[in-house]
Design an enzyme around this catalytic site. Structure first.
Site, PDB file in Angstrom:
ATOM      1  N   SER A 183      43.249  31.292  39.037  1.00  0.00           N
ATOM      2  CA  SER A 183      44.074  31.901  38.507  1.00  0.00           C
ATOM      3  C   SER A 183      44.648  31.903  39.778  1.00  0.00           C
ATOM      4  CB  SER A 183      43.581  33.105  37.697  1.00  0.00           C
ATOM      5  OG  SER A 183      44.829  33.658  37.433  1.00  0.00           O
ATOM      6  N   ASP A 201      43.237  30.038  26.459  1.00  0.00           N
ATOM      7  CA  ASP A 201      43.753  30.767  27.812  1.00  0.00           C
ATOM      8  C   ASP A 201      44.619  31.898  27.222  1.00  0.00           C
ATOM      9  OD1 ASP A 201      44.196  32.887  30.225  1.00  0.00           O
ATOM     10  OD2 ASP A 201      43.793  30.438  31.610  1.00  0.00           O
ATOM     11  N   HIS A 238      40.220  32.961  29.558  1.00  0.00           N
ATOM     12  CA  HIS A 238      40.466  32.583  30.941  1.00  0.00           C
ATOM     13  C   HIS A 238      39.496  33.561  32.393  1.00  0.00           C
ATOM     14  CE1 HIS A 238      44.294  32.548  34.497  1.00  0.00           C
ATOM     15  NE2 HIS A 238      43.442  33.709  34.730  1.00  0.00           N
TER      16      HIS A 238
END
Lengths: 276, 276
Positions: B146, B222, B254
């Site tokens: 991320s 996600d 995610h």
């Protein structure tokens, strides 16, 4: 039953589910990992019982079990370690009350109303799992860590024929002779120590043993060795000629780093018994 | 430098260390996993940069990387994601300030005094690691998740020759065109968007690319796809003929369940470049 979350993991699904428990008279939460195979067939089940202060979540996120279970085609169940909630008795100590159910059915006030973790893990949750998920309840195995290792060993020996194999990471091995045990068994079951005997892995190993393979891993640098008393269980296993392996792992402590380091071996061990 | 904890794991040691950082003008904490091989030889290093809200600890306990790193004989570094402490600026939002350093050197008040995470990860921490641990700093690779995927990609392309390989899980791929980016780059670097270009993986991929292999994994389910903008990076990689692989993993979200599911592949990918 209510599904709180589902995350894709290792080709399968890591779910978290909540339900009203009759045994514990409160809402209970558990984790269930279903491998990809569960989309097509009923898969065998490996129970993972957690230790003091843990919820359903700790091992689910830190024990690194799902990858190995996915490979072996085995489901993983992560129950909580006690009843919980505002109306449930508790204690200021971390090792009594909520987060510290010790896998017994309490008979003493104020615990008896909710603390029925033996019944919950042995009866209620298996029935719910069998009804709701594609699991083959004829093929179950059980493992656990610390207080959960105590739970795994005592359930396995207390319910002959239920589990094909049992393993433990640093189990509380002889609670009737330890401060991790005498306090809790006294509080939950009362002063009559005869009622404690069915909740002490060493005593049960001496009395009956387990009809299947046993695997125990214990860290040699565990900060709780005096409380866990692995030597009592190792001695009892050897004296009974119990099929199994007891491993003292040099330098390892009591953490999830220890658990995750040997998780592959434990899942393989159970897969041999479940999938063969 | 002060060692806060050491846990034996997978034959090696998972350490947590703290030190006074000149770059960030505060105490910083990082995790370092040393495989067993480090007792005898200098081992190569894989950096793992974490995402928003994370500390050094999240990936260390939940990404399940140590087992694969132990097998490959690679060290893992888990830096924190920002400066921290009472004297360090912060914001009520989870995605700005402490826990959200974005791997840049801030030039704007109130951030400039402490938020120098690029310098910290690129210069100060490598120098400390080289001095204190048996690491081969000629063999480094970098990955992240991320915001940390953003950091890994921008550091890798911004420091040619430093890292042999780079990978990312669900990176913030095009921050100059996303609410995960414009807000933070504006706050830390100011309104002149020319200063942002060296902190956008898609722009850097278009401009220079990476002199080595790239691996990107992105979950198809996600919850942050609109903010991450993987399509921009995938397009830029293909347009540049960048050596590498971009994988859209159907059904994954995610979370660390996604990260841990593909960690084996990422460690293997870096091991190929580091150990060969």
């Amino acid at each position: 039953m209510q599904t709180l979350s589902e995350n894709r993991a290792f080709g399968g699904v890591q779910g978290v589910h909540a339900h009203r428990s009759e045994s514990c008279d409160c809402e209970m939460t558990f984790g269930l990992f279903l491998p990809e195979d569960a989309a097509h067939v009923r898969v065998p089940v490996l129970w993972y019982l957690s230790g003091l202060t843990c919820t359903h979540e700790n091992a689910m996120t830190k024990a690194a079990a799902q990858g190995w279970a996915a490979e072996a085609g085995i489901a993983l169940v992560f129950p909580d370690t006690s009843p919980r909630g505002a109306g449930v008795a508790d204690d200021d100590a971390f090792d009594l009350g909520q987060g510290a159910g010790f896998y017994v059915n309490a008979t003493q006030d104020p615990w008896a109303a909710h603390f029925r973790m033996w019944e919950y893990v042995a009866e209620e949750l298996p029935a719910l799992l069998a009804a709701e998920f594609p699991l083959d309840m004829e093929r179950q195995a059980i493992c656990g860590h610390s207080m959960g290792g105590h739970g795994a060993l005592t359930l396995a020996m207390g319910l002959p024929g239920r589990y094909r194999s049992v393993s433990a990471f640093a189990p509380i091995a002889h609670p009737t002779q330890s401060d991790w045990g005498r306090k809790q068994l006294g509080a939950y079951l009362g002063a009559d120590e005869a009622t404690w005997a069915g909740h002490d892995a060493t005593l049960m190993m001496r009395e009956t043993g387990f009809d299947g393979p046993v695997l125990i891993d214990q860290g040699g640098a565990d900060q709780f060795l005096e409380l866990l008393q692995p030597e009592a269980l190792a001695g009892a296993m050897a004296a009974r000629r119990q099929e199994g392996v007891f491993r003292m792992q040099k330098g390892y402590d009591h953490s999830y780093f220890f658990v995750s380091s040997f998780m592959e071996d434990h899942v393989s061990f159970h897969a041999e018994a479940l999938v063969g």
